[in-house]
Design a protein around this motif. Structure first.
Motif, short mmCIF file in Angstrom:
data_model
loop_
_atom_site.label_atom_id
_atom_site.label_comp_id
_atom_site.label_asym_id
_atom_site.label_seq_id
_atom_site.Cartn_x
_atom_site.Cartn_y
_atom_site.Cartn_z
N ARG A 121 0.79 -1.22 0.00
CA ARG A 121 0.00 0.00 0.00
C ARG A 121 0.83 1.28 0.00
N PRO A 142 -5.24 7.94 6.23
CA PRO A 142 -4.93 6.57 5.79
C PRO A 142 -5.53 6.23 4.41
N GLN A 143 -6.65 6.85 4.06
CA GLN A 143 -7.20 6.60 2.72
C GLN A 143 -6.38 7.26 1.64
N TYR A 179 -3.78 8.50 13.90
CA TYR A 179 -5.06 8.73 13.24
C TYR A 179 -6.06 7.66 13.65
N GLN A 180 -5.60 6.42 13.63
CA GLN A 180 -6.53 5.34 13.91
C GLN A 180 -6.90 5.26 15.38
N TYR A 181 -5.96 5.54 16.23
CA TYR A 181 -6.22 5.35 17.65
C TYR A 181 -6.54 6.64 18.41
N GLY A 182 -6.63 7.73 17.71
CA GLY A 182 -7.01 8.94 18.43
C GLY A 182 -6.29 10.16 17.92
N TYR A 197 -11.50 -6.47 13.52
CA TYR A 197 -11.81 -6.13 12.13
C TYR A 197 -11.98 -7.36 11.25
N ARG A 199 -17.86 8.15 18.19
CA ARG A 199 -16.58 7.52 18.52
C ARG A 199 -16.77 6.19 19.25
N ILE A 201 -9.01 4.21 20.84
CA ILE A 201 -10.11 4.37 19.88
C ILE A 201 -10.16 3.15 18.96
N ASP A 204 -11.37 2.58 15.43
CA ASP A 204 -11.85 3.38 14.30
C ASP A 204 -12.37 2.47 13.19
N MET A 205 -12.98 3.07 12.19
CA MET A 205 -13.36 2.35 10.97
C MET A 205 -12.10 1.80 10.32
N VAL A 254 -9.61 1.11 7.35
CA VAL A 254 -9.31 1.75 6.07
C VAL A 254 -8.82 0.67 5.11
#
Ligand code: SF4
Lengths: 384, 360
Positions: free
Chosen positions: A101, A345-346, A364-367, B289, B335, B347, B349-350, B352
């Motif tokens: 990626r 991330p996208q 970003y993912q965790y806060g 996930y 959240r 967190i 999260d969705m 990706v």
């Protein structure tokens, strides 16, 4: 898993946090800023976020997420070369999941795959060799990357290919070595890190001695740490104890796995097939001398860089990209101008947003955003 | 189970006998005799029921019968393209039935009828196709649904990956059931019916070459029975969703977003098998996930949560059901947080893109 649960006991964590706080508070007061401890390895970064360790720490100590994710530090030009090989009609490109990626200047391997390139995910380079065996009319290339952790398996695969006389297999080698990288961080002008959590997996191969210079020359403590949350807290506590005593040295918290002398067989395999490159480009850090390896002359027949004509163009990171400063701990991810806006991330602009081990992706993912306790205390003087 | 009307002409065509060739060829999609043989032998043979047997271009369903069962029609469609097509705990056929039955059931509908469209890659052994179709028939029968119309296409080698299956389902929602992701309210409990991530881990394991000591089986199952038990025990249930692709984490994020509430789950209460945990450790994946094919997430008002949980646990598909967290009164809207086993908080999260195994 019983074995693992032992390292996830919240009661023990609580005791360690108290000890960490007791040690860190006066050190922080002395410095007039938090104690900065860098975890060099992406695996640590991952555990830290996954278990919410950052939020458990007192404001007097702060973790800096270092350049230890091999996917994150891969420069754009190398990804472009890799895509160029993959686009070759006769080639099958193989690599690990998260390497697919990383964005190049035009596309990632994953995107190249969607456009028709034959790119396959493997769990080990030996799988790639298997693909070569069953596709004798194709050139199967393994996109090898990683520190000393993954280097031995690549080396052994090359030796196996040689032993079996498989000649439609080659390596696009992007393996890097940890020591020059730590040195680059230590020599950086923005440098402020007080101590290191040393990488567990890498040390399993190289042992603990190669870190000696960090304590001897740079007077910073290093504690080789395991990956379980208690490992990380205990290592952090050990770093603080060293700072407190003013006697930096190299300690091995992960001795259940890491032998002092490393793994001789693995090192032999590495030394047999690889040699140091004079210099290697790192994303965000620039070129670091002797920080990458390539196949030596004896194994040149397995070198994809010799088998394919590659563009090999150095491409600068986008201007707004501040990966280098994040990697060196000068700024926190959320202080980068494009964090969470142009870079998510996208739509990763920098490599730190790509792998789950990258500091930016993890943040970003965790806060998103700063820890409330250090809100007004940016990490470096060069911060925004 | 509802039977279909007998008003329709019983126009069962004369069987052309067995399929004699060992592999599917393009001729089996050509509309001629070969295709008739394939349909008669493989599909009618396995699915046979009065409506399907007429081989009309459409299935006819009497409205009165539907109206007797509820006040709304539920309809859903899904395509199944899983690789490998056979895996521990199931196969693409079982998946195609369970998935669509579940998509109906989570809306509170009683699943009644399915359609089945297959796209087959030429060269597939007839025996393989038979195994898949038989598995579909068996699963449909166990779930009490009839496959009443379908379609078969054969494409050239390389134009699809062995077999793709689409199933469309129709069900009826009984009066009074109102489920929606936006209905979650602070204080509601989040329930799941068992171990998470089994399907995703089983597929990855079957695909890769990880040679695990104890193989992980897919949890592939039709959940309508369990759901009716849940709805009977907790009629105030706000929302149910089967946690398929994207796993439980994605469902929770959807709920948090749609209801503009925060959600907190407790890692220690979240059921995940040791084998799946270990597998994820090795590959650097997060089980929250991973896909499931027999697991649901339910949002239940606090007052009904205990009854709901024991009802779930009394059902064979809910023995490991757990209360894993709550909708928060003071959480940040949209959240999802998790209390980690370690005492930290993070967190969730969705996801990706796809979860890709880490390098080291
Ligand atoms: S936000 Fe993006 S560009 Fe900025 S440092 Fe992180 S990865 Fe690099």
């Amino acid at each position: 898993m019983k074995y693992v649960d032992e390292y996830r006991d919240p009661a023990k964590a609580d005791t360690l946090i108290k000890e960490i706080t007791r040690l860190a508070n006066p050190l922080c007061a002395q410095r007039g800023r938090p104690v900065y401890v860098m975890e060099v390895c992406g695996g640590h970064t991952h555990s830290i976020f996954r278990y919410g360790i950052e939020n458990m720490l007192p404001p007097s100590v702060e973790l800096i997420h270092g350049p230890g994710c091999p996917v994150c530090v891969l420069p754009i030009g190398r990804v472009d070369d890799c895509v160029a090989i993959a686009e070759h009609e006769n080639a099958i490109m193989t690599t690990f999941g998260d390497a697919m990626r990383v964005p190049g200047s035009k596309c990632s391997l994953l995107q190249a795959k969607s456009l028709g390139a034959d790119v396959r995910m493997v769990y080990s380079p030996l799988d790639a060799l298997k693909i070569a065996r069953s596709n004798p009319d194709k050139e199967v290339v393994f996109f090898g990357l990683g520190f000393e952790t993954t280097m031995p398996s690549t080396a052994l695969t090359i030796l196996k290919a040689e032993a079996e006389g498989i000649d439609n297999f080659s390596l696009f080698c992007n393996h890097i070595t940890i020591i020059p990288t730590i040195k680059a961080v230590l020599d950086s002008e923005d440098f402020q890190v007080d101590g290191f959590l040393g990488p567990g997996h890498v040390s399993m191969v190289i042992g603990t001695r190669p870190y000696d210079f960090i304590a001897d020359h740079y007077r910073r403590p290093v504690v080789i740490s395991g990956f379980e949350p208690l490992d990380i807290l205990q290592s952090l506590w050990m770093v603080l104890k060293q700072l407190d005593s003013g006697n930096p040295c190299i300690e091995n918290q992960y001795s259940r796995v890491v032998p002092e002398d490393g793994n001789r067989a693995a090192l032999q395999a590495i030394n047999r097939v690889f040699e140091l490159r004079p210099f290697f480009e790192w994303r965000g850090l620039g070129s670091i001398d002797h920080s990458g390896v390539q196949l030596n002359a004896r194994y040149a027949a397995y070198d994809a860089e010799k088998k394919f004509a590659l563009p090999s163009i150095a491409i600068a990171d986008p201007k707004s990209c501040q990966c280098g400063e994040v990697l060196k701990g000068v700024i926190k991810p959320w202080q980068c101008k494009v964090y969470g806006k142009a870079c998510t991330p996208q739509t990763p602009m920098g490599a730190l947003m790509v792998s789950s081990e990258g500091a930016c992706a993890a943040y970003y993912q965790y806060g998103i955003g700063p820890r409330t306790v250090v809100d007004s205390q940016p990490v470096g003087e060069h911060a925004l | 189970m509802t039977t279909l009307t007998d008003e329709l002409p019983e126009k069962i065509r004369k069987r052309s006998g067995k399929l004699l060739v060992p592999h599917i060829t393009l001729a089996h999609g050509g509309g001629g005799k070969a295709m008739r043989d394939l349909i008669d032998d493989v599909f009618i043979g396995a699915f046979g029921n009065p409506t399907l047997n007429t081989l009309e271009d459409q299935a006819r369903v009497p409205l009165a019968e539907l109206a007797r069962l509820g006040d709304r029609l539920a309809m859903t469609t899904d395509s199944y393209v899983v690789d490998p097509i056979f895996f521990p705990g199931g196969d693409i056929g079982k998946l195609a039935i369970c998935g669509t039955v579940n998509d109906l059931a989570v809306g509170g509908a009683t699943p009644l009828y399915l359609t089945c469209a297959v796209i087959i890659e030429e060269g597939m052994p007839v025996e393989t196709l038979r195994r898949i179709v038989d598995s579909m028939a068996e699963t449909a029968q166990a779930a009490g649904v009839n496959i009443i119309t379908g379609d078969t296409k054969v494409v050239g080698h390389g134009c699809c990956d062995k077999i793709f299956i689409n199933t469309t389902g129709i069900g009826v929602i009984r009066q009074g059931h109102q489920l929606g992701a936006n209905r979650a309210r602070p204080g509601d409990r989040i329930l799941v019916n068992g171990y998470l991530g089994d399907h995703g881990a089983a597929i990855l394991n079957a695909r890769g070459d990880m040679h695990l000591v104890s193989p992980i089986e897919s949890d592939c199952a039709a959940l309508h029975g369990l759901i009716s038990v849940l709805l009977a025990a907790a009629p105030g249930t706000r929302f149910i969703r089967d946690a398929t692709r994207g796993g439980m984490a994605s469902v929770l994020n959807e709920i948090a977003e749609a209801s503009a509430c925060g959600i907190e789950i407790i890692e220690a209460a979240t059921p995940i098998r040791r084998e799946v945990k270990g597998f994820c450790e090795i590959l650097g994946l997060d089980p929250l996930y991973l896909a499931n094919e027999g697991k649901l997430v339910a949002v239940v008002p606090e007052a009904e949560a205990a009854t709901a949980l024991s009802a779930l646990r009394a059902h064979p598909l809910g023995q490991e059901a757990a209360d894993i967290g709550a909708v928060l009164a003071n959480g940040r809207a949209g959240r999802v947080h998790m209390q980690t086993v370690f005492g930290g908080r993070r967190i969730v999260d969705m996801l990706v893109g796809e979860q890709l195994p880490r390098i080291c």
